[in-house]
Design a protein around this motif. Structure first.
Motif, PDB file in Angstrom:
ATOM      1  N   VAL A 130       6.464  -2.036  -4.419  1.00 41.68           N
ATOM      2  CA  VAL A 130       7.884  -2.407  -4.384  1.00 41.68           C
ATOM      3  C   VAL A 130       8.586  -1.486  -3.388  1.00 41.68           C
ATOM      4  CG1 VAL A 130       9.997  -2.648  -5.741  1.00 41.68           C
ATOM      5  CG2 VAL A 130       7.784  -3.158  -6.783  1.00 41.68           C
ATOM      6  N   HIS A 131       9.303  -2.065  -2.466  1.00 42.07           N
ATOM      7  CA  HIS A 131      10.011  -1.298  -1.441  1.00 42.07           C
ATOM      8  C   HIS A 131      11.051  -0.408  -2.117  1.00 42.07           C
ATOM      9  CE1 HIS A 131      12.590  -0.408   2.029  1.00 42.07           C
ATOM     10  NE2 HIS A 131      11.501  -0.658   2.758  1.00 42.07           N
ATOM     11  N   PHE A 137      16.180   6.212  -5.167  1.00 38.34           N
ATOM     12  CA  PHE A 137      15.490   4.973  -4.825  1.00 38.34           C
ATOM     13  C   PHE A 137      14.385   4.685  -5.832  1.00 38.34           C
ATOM     14  CE2 PHE A 137      16.858   6.168  -0.409  1.00 38.34           C
ATOM     15  CZ  PHE A 137      17.766   5.122  -0.260  1.00 38.34           C
ATOM     16  N   ILE A 138      13.914   3.441  -5.832  1.00 37.00           N
ATOM     17  CA  ILE A 138      12.816   3.027  -6.697  1.00 37.00           C
ATOM     18  C   ILE A 138      11.550   3.787  -6.310  1.00 37.00           C
ATOM     19  CG2 ILE A 138      11.341   1.061  -7.285  1.00 37.00           C
ATOM     20  CD1 ILE A 138      13.788  -0.723  -6.908  1.00 37.00           C
ATOM     21  N   LYS A 139      10.750   4.146  -7.300  1.00 40.12           N
ATOM     22  CA  LYS A 139       9.524   4.902  -7.047  1.00 40.12           C
ATOM     23  C   LYS A 139       8.412   4.054  -6.443  1.00 40.12           C
ATOM     24  CE  LYS A 139       9.690   8.855 -10.051  1.00 40.12           C
ATOM     25  NZ  LYS A 139       8.956   9.616 -11.030  1.00 40.12           N
ATOM     26  N   GLY A 140       8.520   2.757  -6.464  1.00 42.14           N
ATOM     27  CA  GLY A 140       7.498   1.915  -5.841  1.00 42.14           C
ATOM     28  C   GLY A 140       6.755   1.023  -6.807  1.00 42.14           C
ATOM     29  N   TYR A 141       7.147   1.039  -8.060  1.00 44.48           N
ATOM     30  CA  TYR A 141       6.498   0.147  -9.026  1.00 44.48           C
ATOM     31  C   TYR A 141       7.516  -0.359 -10.035  1.00 44.48           C
ATOM     32  CZ  TYR A 141       6.496   4.082 -12.300  1.00 44.48           C
ATOM     33  OH  TYR A 141       6.879   5.112 -13.119  1.00 44.48           O
ATOM     34  N   ALA A 142       7.132  -1.428 -10.729  1.00 45.27           N
ATOM     35  CA  ALA A 142       8.005  -2.017 -11.744  1.00 45.27           C
ATOM     36  C   ALA A 142       7.145  -2.583 -12.863  1.00 45.27           C
ATOM     37  CB  ALA A 142       8.856  -3.130 -11.135  1.00 45.27           C
ATOM     38  N   ARG A 162       3.767  -5.765   0.934  1.00 40.92           N
ATOM     39  CA  ARG A 162       3.038  -6.701   0.077  1.00 40.92           C
ATOM     40  C   ARG A 162       3.025  -6.182  -1.353  1.00 40.92           C
ATOM     41  NH1 ARG A 162      -2.288  -9.055   2.500  1.00 40.92           N
ATOM     42  NH2 ARG A 162      -1.725 -10.577   0.929  1.00 40.92           N
ATOM     43  N   LEU A 163       3.390  -7.038  -2.295  1.00 41.53           N
ATOM     44  CA  LEU A 163       3.381  -6.677  -3.706  1.00 41.53           C
ATOM     45  C   LEU A 163       1.975  -6.835  -4.265  1.00 41.53           C
ATOM     46  CD1 LEU A 163       6.577  -8.519  -5.010  1.00 41.53           C
ATOM     47  CD2 LEU A 163       6.355  -6.135  -4.339  1.00 41.53           C
ATOM     48  N   SER A 164       1.610  -5.950  -5.137  1.00 43.71           N
ATOM     49  CA  SER A 164       0.355  -6.050  -5.877  1.00 43.71           C
ATOM     50  C   SER A 164       0.729  -6.202  -7.342  1.00 43.71           C
ATOM     51  CB  SER A 164      -0.486  -4.799  -5.656  1.00 43.71           C
ATOM     52  OG  SER A 164      -1.678  -4.881  -6.395  1.00 43.71           O
ATOM     53  N   VAL A 165       0.299  -7.289  -7.975  1.00 46.62           N
ATOM     54  CA  VAL A 165       0.665  -7.585  -9.354  1.00 46.62           C
ATOM     55  C   VAL A 165      -0.601  -7.644 -10.197  1.00 46.62           C
ATOM     56  CG1 VAL A 165       1.864  -9.188 -10.887  1.00 46.62           C
ATOM     57  CG2 VAL A 165       2.621  -8.941  -8.521  1.00 46.62           C
TER      58      VAL A 165
END
Length: 165
Positions: free
Chosen positions: A76-77, A108-113, A139-142
Motif C-alpha cells: 500500500v502506497h 503516513f501509512i506503514k505499507g499494509y492494511a 502493486r498490491l499483494s493480497v
C-alpha cells in the motif's frame, strides 16, 4: 516463586499434643514441599481437556477470524488514504472493518492494511481481483491474514512491499 509445605496427609491428621524431637521428626516426614501458583488445586495441566475450535487437520486454506474473513494487503502506497482502499475493496462486498497502521514519525501509512469481510465469498473475490492490482503506481499483494495448517509453498508475492529510499 513461593515455597509451600503441605502438612496434611490423607491417612491421619497432625496431632497437636505431640512434643519434642520425636513429634518434629514425624512432622518433617509427612511434609511435602511444592512450588508454584495454585497449590490448593494442583492438577496435572497436561491431562486436562480444553475446549477448542473444530479444525480440519489436513486442510490448508483460509481460516475465519472471530468476526469475519480478514485479508492482509501489502504494498500500500504511503500516501494512500483509507477512503482509497475502501473504494477499491468495497466493489466486492460490504467491508466490515479496515485497519491501517500509521508511522508515528511521518503520519503516513506503514505499507499494509487489514481488510475484513463478513463472508468468505466476498473476501475470496476481493483477493482474486485485487492481488497484483495497481494503486498509486505500486502493486498490491493480497493474502489471507489467517490460514489453516501450514503453508506448503512459498507466499504469494506480487512485487509490493515498501520501497526504501
Amino acid at each position: 516463586m513461593a515455597d509451600a509445605i503441605d502438612l496434611h496427609d490423607d491417612d491421619d491428621h497432625f496431632q497437636e499434643e505431640e512434643e519434642g524431637d520425636q513429634g518434629i521428626e514425624r512432622l518433617k516426614g509427612r511434609a511435602t514441599r511444592r512450588k508454584g501458583r495454585g497449590l490448593g488445586d494442583a492438577v496435572d495441566r497436561l491431562k486436562l481437556e480444553y475446549e477448542g475450535m473444530d479444525v480440519d487437520v489436513g486442510a490448508a486454506g483460509p481460516a475465519r477470524s472471530v468476526e469475519g474473513w480478514i485479508l492482509f494487503v501489502t504494498g500500500v502506497h504511503e500516501e494512500a488514504k483509507e477512503e482509497d482502499l475502501t473504494d477499491r475493496f468495497s466493489e466486492f462486498g460490504v467491508l466490515k472493518n479496515i485497519h491501517l497502521n500509521l508511522d508515528r514519525r511521518t503520519g503516513f501509512i506503514k505499507g499494509y492494511a487489514l481488510i475484513e469481510y463478513e463472508s468468505l465469498k466476498e473476501a475470496t473475490e476481493a483477493l482474486e481481483n485485487m492481488n497484483g492490482a495497481d494503486m498509486y503506481g505500486q502493486r498490491l499483494s493480497v493474502d489471507w491474514a489467517f490460514v489453516k495448517g501450514s503453508r506448503k509453498g512459498p507466499r504469494r508475492a506480487v512485487g509490493g512491499g515498501r520501497r526504501r529510499r
